[in-house]
Write a protein that holds these residues in place. Structure first.
Motif, PDB file in Angstrom:
ATOM      1  N   ALA A  83       0.822  -1.210   0.000  1.00  0.00           N
ATOM      2  CA  ALA A  83       0.000   0.000   0.000  1.00  0.00           C
ATOM      3  C   ALA A  83       0.856   1.260   0.000  1.00  0.00           C
ATOM      4  CB  ALA A  83      -0.937  -0.006   1.199  1.00  0.00           C
ATOM      5  N   LEU A  84       1.748   1.399   0.980  1.00  0.00           N
ATOM      6  CA  LEU A  84       2.559   2.611   1.080  1.00  0.00           C
ATOM      7  C   LEU A  84       3.560   2.700  -0.070  1.00  0.00           C
ATOM      8  CD1 LEU A  84       3.399   5.152   2.560  1.00  0.00           C
ATOM      9  CD2 LEU A  84       4.891   3.739   4.023  1.00  0.00           C
ATOM     10  N   GLY A  85       4.166   1.573  -0.439  1.00  0.00           N
ATOM     11  CA  GLY A  85       5.132   1.585  -1.532  1.00  0.00           C
ATOM     12  C   GLY A  85       4.505   2.018  -2.840  1.00  0.00           C
ATOM     13  N   SER A  86       3.307   1.497  -3.122  1.00  0.00           N
ATOM     14  CA  SER A  86       2.605   1.899  -4.348  1.00  0.00           C
ATOM     15  C   SER A  86       2.263   3.381  -4.314  1.00  0.00           C
ATOM     16  CB  SER A  86       1.329   1.070  -4.515  1.00  0.00           C
ATOM     17  OG  SER A  86       1.627  -0.303  -4.651  1.00  0.00           O
ATOM     18  N   ALA A  87       1.817   3.860  -3.152  1.00  0.00           N
ATOM     19  CA  ALA A  87       1.465   5.275  -3.030  1.00  0.00           C
ATOM     20  C   ALA A  87       2.686   6.161  -3.259  1.00  0.00           C
ATOM     21  CB  ALA A  87       0.867   5.544  -1.655  1.00  0.00           C
ATOM     22  N   LEU A  88       3.851   5.762  -2.744  1.00  0.00           N
ATOM     23  CA  LEU A  88       5.058   6.556  -2.927  1.00  0.00           C
ATOM     24  C   LEU A  88       5.495   6.585  -4.391  1.00  0.00           C
ATOM     25  CD1 LEU A  88       7.105   5.487   0.226  1.00  0.00           C
ATOM     26  CD2 LEU A  88       6.070   7.721  -0.213  1.00  0.00           C
ATOM     27  N   VAL A  89       5.420   5.454  -5.065  1.00  0.00           N
ATOM     28  CA  VAL A  89       5.788   5.406  -6.489  1.00  0.00           C
ATOM     29  C   VAL A  89       4.842   6.279  -7.310  1.00  0.00           C
ATOM     30  CG1 VAL A  89       5.944   3.903  -8.510  1.00  0.00           C
ATOM     31  CG2 VAL A  89       6.897   3.153  -6.325  1.00  0.00           C
ATOM     32  N   VAL A  90       3.547   6.164  -7.044  1.00  0.00           N
ATOM     33  CA  VAL A  90       2.575   7.004  -7.753  1.00  0.00           C
ATOM     34  C   VAL A  90       2.869   8.480  -7.492  1.00  0.00           C
ATOM     35  CG1 VAL A  90       0.146   7.677  -7.845  1.00  0.00           C
ATOM     36  CG2 VAL A  90       0.768   5.257  -7.812  1.00  0.00           C
ATOM     37  N   ALA A  91       3.223   8.814  -6.257  1.00  0.00           N
ATOM     38  CA  ALA A  91       3.511  10.213  -5.924  1.00  0.00           C
ATOM     39  C   ALA A  91       4.734  10.722  -6.660  1.00  0.00           C
ATOM     40  CB  ALA A  91       3.704  10.344  -4.414  1.00  0.00           C
ATOM     41  N   VAL A  92       5.788   9.903  -6.756  1.00  0.00           N
ATOM     42  CA  VAL A  92       7.012  10.343  -7.429  1.00  0.00           C
ATOM     43  C   VAL A  92       6.760  10.553  -8.921  1.00  0.00           C
ATOM     44  CG1 VAL A  92       9.345   9.633  -8.085  1.00  0.00           C
ATOM     45  CG2 VAL A  92       8.567   9.324  -5.735  1.00  0.00           C
ATOM     46  N   ILE A  93       6.108   9.588  -9.572  1.00  0.00           N
ATOM     47  CA  ILE A  93       5.821   9.733 -11.001  1.00  0.00           C
ATOM     48  C   ILE A  93       4.892  10.916 -11.245  1.00  0.00           C
ATOM     49  CG2 ILE A  93       4.820   8.612 -13.031  1.00  0.00           C
ATOM     50  CD1 ILE A  93       7.465   7.410 -12.159  1.00  0.00           C
ATOM     51  N   SER A  94       3.909  11.083 -10.395  1.00  0.00           N
ATOM     52  CA  SER A  94       2.987  12.213 -10.537  1.00  0.00           C
ATOM     53  C   SER A  94       3.708  13.547 -10.343  1.00  0.00           C
ATOM     54  CB  SER A  94       1.837  12.085  -9.540  1.00  0.00           C
ATOM     55  OG  SER A  94       1.108  10.890  -9.748  1.00  0.00           O
ATOM     56  N   LEU A  95       4.657  13.589  -9.409  1.00  0.00           N
ATOM     57  CA  LEU A  95       5.428  14.814  -9.191  1.00  0.00           C
ATOM     58  C   LEU A  95       6.249  15.165 -10.426  1.00  0.00           C
ATOM     59  CD1 LEU A  95       6.434  17.072  -7.323  1.00  0.00           C
ATOM     60  CD2 LEU A  95       8.203  15.477  -6.506  1.00  0.00           C
ATOM     61  N   ILE A  96       6.824  14.151 -11.068  1.00  0.00           N
ATOM     62  CA  ILE A  96       7.587  14.382 -12.295  1.00  0.00           C
ATOM     63  C   ILE A  96       6.695  15.012 -13.360  1.00  0.00           C
ATOM     64  CG2 ILE A  96       8.684  13.168 -14.229  1.00  0.00           C
ATOM     65  CD1 ILE A  96       9.838  11.212 -12.160  1.00  0.00           C
ATOM     66  N   PHE A  97       5.501  14.464 -13.528  1.00  0.00           N
ATOM     67  CA  PHE A  97       4.572  15.014 -14.513  1.00  0.00           C
ATOM     68  C   PHE A  97       4.130  16.420 -14.113  1.00  0.00           C
ATOM     69  CE2 PHE A  97       4.430  10.828 -16.258  1.00  0.00           C
ATOM     70  CZ  PHE A  97       3.906  10.947 -17.536  1.00  0.00           C
ATOM     71  N   LEU A  98       3.860  16.622 -12.834  1.00  0.00           N
ATOM     72  CA  LEU A  98       3.392  17.933 -12.388  1.00  0.00           C
ATOM     73  C   LEU A  98       4.434  19.020 -12.661  1.00  0.00           C
ATOM     74  CD1 LEU A  98       1.384  19.767 -10.913  1.00  0.00           C
ATOM     75  CD2 LEU A  98       2.433  19.034  -8.752  1.00  0.00           C
ATOM     76  N   VAL A  99       5.686  18.723 -12.376  1.00  0.00           N
ATOM     77  CA  VAL A  99       6.743  19.708 -12.608  1.00  0.00           C
ATOM     78  C   VAL A  99       6.822  20.064 -14.087  1.00  0.00           C
ATOM     79  CG1 VAL A  99       9.241  20.058 -12.563  1.00  0.00           C
ATOM     80  CG2 VAL A  99       8.086  19.094 -10.576  1.00  0.00           C
ATOM     81  N   MET A 100       6.740  19.060 -14.958  1.00  0.00           N
ATOM     82  CA  MET A 100       6.812  19.349 -16.392  1.00  0.00           C
ATOM     83  C   MET A 100       5.564  20.073 -16.886  1.00  0.00           C
ATOM     84  SD  MET A 100       9.674  18.691 -17.740  1.00  0.00           S
ATOM     85  CE  MET A 100       9.161  18.803 -19.464  1.00  0.00           C
ATOM     86  N   ILE A 101       4.420  19.813 -16.278  1.00  0.00           N
ATOM     87  CA  ILE A 101       3.203  20.568 -16.624  1.00  0.00           C
ATOM     88  C   ILE A 101       3.395  22.039 -16.279  1.00  0.00           C
ATOM     89  CG2 ILE A 101       0.802  20.941 -15.940  1.00  0.00           C
ATOM     90  CD1 ILE A 101       0.523  17.876 -15.739  1.00  0.00           C
ATOM     91  N   LEU A 102       3.981  22.307 -15.111  1.00  0.00           N
ATOM     92  CA  LEU A 102       4.231  23.686 -14.720  1.00  0.00           C
ATOM     93  C   LEU A 102       5.221  24.362 -15.673  1.00  0.00           C
ATOM     94  CD1 LEU A 102       4.429  23.287 -10.832  1.00  0.00           C
ATOM     95  CD2 LEU A 102       2.549  24.238 -12.188  1.00  0.00           C
TER      96      LEU A 102
END
Length: 411
Positions: free
Chosen positions: A254-273
């Motif tokens: 549960a926590l590991g999946s959430a952390l991976v999703v957060a890291v990949i999402s952060l990468i996308f968010l930064v590039m969106i900005l």
């Protein structure tokens, strides 16, 4: 009637911003540094897999810096190819990649042949294949573990060159990305090796999303590009979670999946900005300097760090050796940029550009051939007057690329 009918034009470009997106240089450097810390934290040169138990809880996510590289490449390579011929695009990429790469193969290969190896002593045939940067296609072992990503980039460049051959436009980019996504699904369904090799499914979601973000950056936000950004995010998460990443073993499902999703999402968010211009004010020249270190740092860090850690940590301890290894890798990267890239890149680019027009003075022109057949000059064709359009009617479609005065934000 047909001549006066309105034509569908391509999406208009937005007003240009800064001539270079220096924040991308910072992001590239951060991605490379994340990979460096991941490799240095996990390397067996320490003699134990738990050299930094607490630090590795963070540095283990540095492996996803490679995904950020691919996302940035989708953005930057489309920007670089826009308005260029395939030949000039290829010349720019060859001059950018090969000087530092050849230096890494020669230096690191020489060290490995001399016995200063990380895990494998290469043969002469392996060294020769690695000089081409095509060794992955030939099923030859990479000299360095980081070289595998270069094959992914080369395939992407070839696909973009094909797009450039037909002319890069907004709508053709949308069609290109749509076909890529569809073929990815088909290749996964039928397990077609050729399609898998051409479509590079590992990096494709990030290349596609990066291209879409460049369209957002250049033409403004609209539904189709944002859909492709979303598709890239979903496909990227689907692939990385199916790999059972180390975070799942360390933190639980549960926590590991959430952390991976957060890291990949952060990468996308930064590039969106980046795409929407949120970081346009970050225009400091020193960020470009960091960007120049990125590629040689990526190429050289693993071998250099492995050897230094192996030599130094028994005497200096882990906490002193790690920053020294990072500093040494940065110093080597600067040396390669200063002594190899700066002198060779412009010369190679100029030579490749000249080579593209080497036949210019050797092919007889049609006018000369006509004059040789008949001394009488042909009667010039009548010049038609320019067409007149009704007031308010749009002019016929004249092209899809921005005018010569347009300078896209970011280069």
């Amino acid at each position: 009637m047909l001549a006066a009918a309105p034509r569908i034009t391509d999406a208009p470009a937005i007003s240009p911003g800064p001539s270079r997106l220096r924040v991308l240089d910072l992001l590239r450097f951060c991605a490379a540094l994340g990979v460096v810390l991941f490799h240095f934290g996990e390397t067996r040169a320490w003699g134990t897999p738990n050299a930094f138990p607490a630090l590795s809880a963070v540095t283990m996510f540095g492996v996803y810096g490679v995904r950020l590289f691919f996302l940035i490449s989708g953005f930057v390579i489309l920007m670089s190819a826009w308005g260029r011929t395939p030949g000039h695009f290829a010349a720019s990429r060859i001059a950018r990649l090969f000087p530092a790469y050849w230096a890494s193969v020669l230096v690191l290969g020489g060290l490995a042949v001399g016995g200063l190896i990380t895990d494998h002593r290469p043969s002469l045939t392996e060294l020769l294949a690695n000089m081409t940067m095509l060794q992955h296609g030939f099923r030859v072992r990479d000299l360095e573990i980081v070289y595998w990503t270069l094959w992914q980039e080369l395939v992407f460049y070839a696909l973009i060159a094909c797009l450039a051959a037909v002319g890069i436009t907004y709508r053709r980019c949308l069609a290109f990305m749509g076909a890529w996504v569809l073929l990815l699904a088909i290749a996964d369904r039928v397990n077609a090796d050729l399609l898998q090799a051409v479509l590079v499914p590992f990096s494709a979601p990030y290349f596609i999303a990066g291209m879409a973000l460049y369209l957002v950056h250049r033409f403004g936000g609209s539904l189709f590009p944002w859909l492709f950004v979303g598709v890239g995010w979903v496909l990227g998460l689907y692939a990385v979670l199916n790999e059972e990443p180390p975070a799942l073993r360390r933190y639980g499902q549960a926590l590991g999946s959430a952390l991976v999703v957060a890291v990949i999402s952060l990468i996308f968010l930064v590039m969106i900005l980046v795409a929407v211009g949120a970081f346009d004010r970050f225009d400091w020249r020193w960020l470009t300097f960091l960007g120049t270190l990125t590629y040689p740092l990526y190429l050289f860090h693993h071998h250099v760090g492995f050897l230094l850690i192996q030599w130094l940590h028994p005497a200096l301890g882990n906490r002193v050796t790690l920053p020294l290894a990072v500093a040494a890798a940065l110093l080597v990267a600067y040396g390669v940029h200063r002594l190899v890239e700066r002198p060779l890149q412009p010369r190679m680019r100029a030579a490749l550009d000249r080579s593209l027009t080497a036949d210019a003075g050797r092919v007889p022109s049609a006018t000369a051939e006509t004059a040789a057949v008949s001394p009488v000059s042909p009667t010039p064709p009548p010049v038609s007057p320019p067409p007149v359009f009704p007031p308010g009617a749009p002019a016929p479609y004249a092209g899809t690329t921005p005018g010569a005065g347009y300078l896209p934000r970011g280069g």
